[in-house]
Write a protein that holds these residues in place. Structure first.
Motif, PDB file in Angstrom:
ATOM      1  N   UNK A 107      -0.867  11.162  -7.158  1.00  7.45           N
ATOM      2  CA  UNK A 107      -1.410  11.073  -5.858  1.00  7.45           C
ATOM      3  C   UNK A 107      -1.377  12.416  -5.272  1.00  7.45           C
ATOM      4  N   UNK A 162       0.724  -0.988   0.019  1.00 14.01           N
ATOM      5  CA  UNK A 162      -0.027  -0.004   0.181  1.00 14.01           C
ATOM      6  C   UNK A 162       1.023   1.437   0.179  1.00 14.01           C
ATOM      7  N   UNK A 216       1.686  13.671   0.931  1.00 11.72           N
ATOM      8  CA  UNK A 216       1.366  12.256   0.956  1.00 11.72           C
ATOM      9  C   UNK A 216       2.810  11.611   1.276  1.00 11.72           C
ATOM     10  N   UNK A 230       2.807   1.898  -3.165  1.00 10.68           N
ATOM     11  CA  UNK A 230       1.945   2.482  -4.187  1.00 10.68           C
ATOM     12  C   UNK A 230       1.589   3.901  -4.202  1.00 10.68           C
ATOM     13  N   UNK A 231       1.287   4.337  -2.746  1.00  8.16           N
ATOM     14  CA  UNK A 231       0.977   5.975  -2.717  1.00  8.16           C
ATOM     15  C   UNK A 231       2.434   6.579  -2.663  1.00  8.16           C
ATOM     16  N   UNK A 275       2.731   7.074  -6.382  1.00  6.49           N
ATOM     17  CA  UNK A 275       1.796   8.134  -7.057  1.00  6.49           C
ATOM     18  C   UNK A 275       2.047   9.501  -6.496  1.00  6.49           C
TER      19      UNK A 275
END
Lengths: 233, 193
Positions: B48, B15, B58, B18-19, B22
């Protein structure tokens, strides 16, 4: 169950990628609350790492060339009447100052070759020449209640710093860049230069330095739009 | 099922990476590593954060989860002594050279791939710290030679880690017809796992 069912099927892979893209879309909507949570934490980290020790200068010996700064400004290059230019130093100081460029050039000259790092991801190695901000603050006499320093620029840009970063021995008010007078688009006659902060903290065309005991609601042109305030590098 | 510590490590990594990819690509778009502002930009669906500031929020949130997850994993394999027999060994190389046993060969490849993952994850963390604090960690950042080298290496983490996840996932899903992969991402114990 057949053996085929147990392997990852195309459908399952699509489901994972779809979930990932949905995660991005949701996360993008939530960028502001996440920032409000994390920026104070990372600002605290930057504060904890800060010391008054010198960041070693970049050695120009072998392959390193002085880099070119990409010119970023939110409203073009302001027209400044150099003859009547004054730097105001006010706020929580014992002796407010009103300095001409002549006055500033009479203060001890400092030169350093450091890396200028932009929030956008590019960086450039620059020779900066000017006066230590700490020298100016010393002449003005910072009061014991002082904690922050505000910078106002001729184009309306504004910034706020913690006092310790402003007093760092490599935080300069520069009037020279790459062995030449500071060009107007890079902030002439006077701009901030320092190896400890991101580029958006390094105000150009600085006209006023205001020492305060409190951080005001407006903390900086970019910070007010969501960039981190401490911006340690 | 795999040990809970290893399952958590995999979930968090999947997870968080992936963040990080992005938000990292959104930051990349502010000034592409290759070609600067005129360079090729990454399409919006994979990004993201919405803008540079949002992506930084983020990226610098998830970096903590990524780093602490890696640290916890390191401590786990150290104290559980998994490091002694878990990673690639001489016998795996020998199996690839000599064994005709498909299962044995698959397993050897599997160990090679996840062993390579460790230095690659560490390199993305170290190059990231170097870009985040190039002055405070000047000794680390300058060991990359130049800023452009550093940016390139940190950016290459994206294609390299995506490829790694695909290869690692494919090999793992072939071991025992998917049993290994299912047991790694199982959230709770089920009767048929």
């Amino acid at each position: 169950m057949s053996t085929e069912d147990k392997k990852f099927t195309r459908r399952q892979i699509l489901r994972w990628v779809g979930g990932g893209l949905l995660f991005n879309a949701t996360g993008t909507v939530l960028y502001d609350p996440i920032g409000r949570l994390i920026r104070p934490v990372n600002d605290r980290l930057g504060e904890a790492m800060l010391s008054q020790r010198l960041i070693p200068e970049i050695d120009l010996g072998d392959h390193v060339d002085l880099g070119k700064l990409i010119v970023n400004s939110f409203d073009g290059t302001p027209k400044i009447d150099l003859a009547n230019f004054r730097l105001q130093v006010t706020g929580q100081v014992n002796k407010p100052l009103n300095l001409s460029m002549e006055d500033i050039r009479r203060l001890p000259y400092e030169s350093q070759i450091t890396q200028h790092v932009c929030v956008e991801g590019w960086a450039a190695i620059v020779q900066w020449g000017g006066v230590k901000l700490s020298d100016i603050l010393q002449v003005a006499g910072v009061k014991s209640t002082a904690r922050y320093v505000y910078f106002t620029s001729a184009d309306g840009y504004y910034e706020s710093w913690d006092l310790a970063s402003a007093q760092h021995p490599q935080t300069l008010l520069a009037y020279q860049k790459n062995d030449a007078p500071l060009p107007p688009e890079n902030g002439a006659p006077l701009r901030l230069a320092s190896p400890i902060k991101l580029g958006y903290k390094l105000s150009k065309w600085v006209t006023a330095v205001t020492v305060t005991d409190k951080l005001m609601t407006k903390r900086g042109y970019w910070e007010d739009q969501g960039y981190d305030w401490f911006a340690s590098i | 099922m795999r040990p809970i510590a290893i399952r958590i490590f995999h979930w968090v990594n999947l997870i968080v990476l992936w963040g990080l990819i992005g938000s990292g690509l959104q930051i990349y778009n502010a000034n592409p590593v290759f070609g600067g502002r005129q360079g090729w930009h990454i399409p919006g669906a994979f990004l993201l954060g919405g803008w540079l500031g949002g992506a930084r929020n983020w990226h610098f949130t998830l970096m903590w989860f990524f780093g602490l997850n890696l640290l916890a994993y390191g401590l786990y394999i150290l104290f559980s002594r998994r490091w002694q027999h878990y990673f690639v060994q001489q016998k795996d190389i020998k199996a690839l050279a000599q064994s005709q046993n498909l299962q044995r060969r698959q397993f050897a490849w599997h160990r090679i791939v996840y062993t390579i993952a460790i230095p690659l994850l560490l390199l993305s963390l170290i190059s990231g710290i170097s870009m985040y604090q190039p002055s405070q960690f000047h000794w680390l950042a300058r060991s990359f030679g130049s800023w452009q080298n550093l940016r390139t290496i940190h950016f290459l983490a994206v294609p390299v880690l995506i490829s790694l996840v695909i290869v690692h996932g494919t090999i793992a899903s072939n071991i025992g017809n998917g049993v290994l992969l299912r047991s790694m991402f199982a959230i709770k114990s089920t009767s048929n796992s």
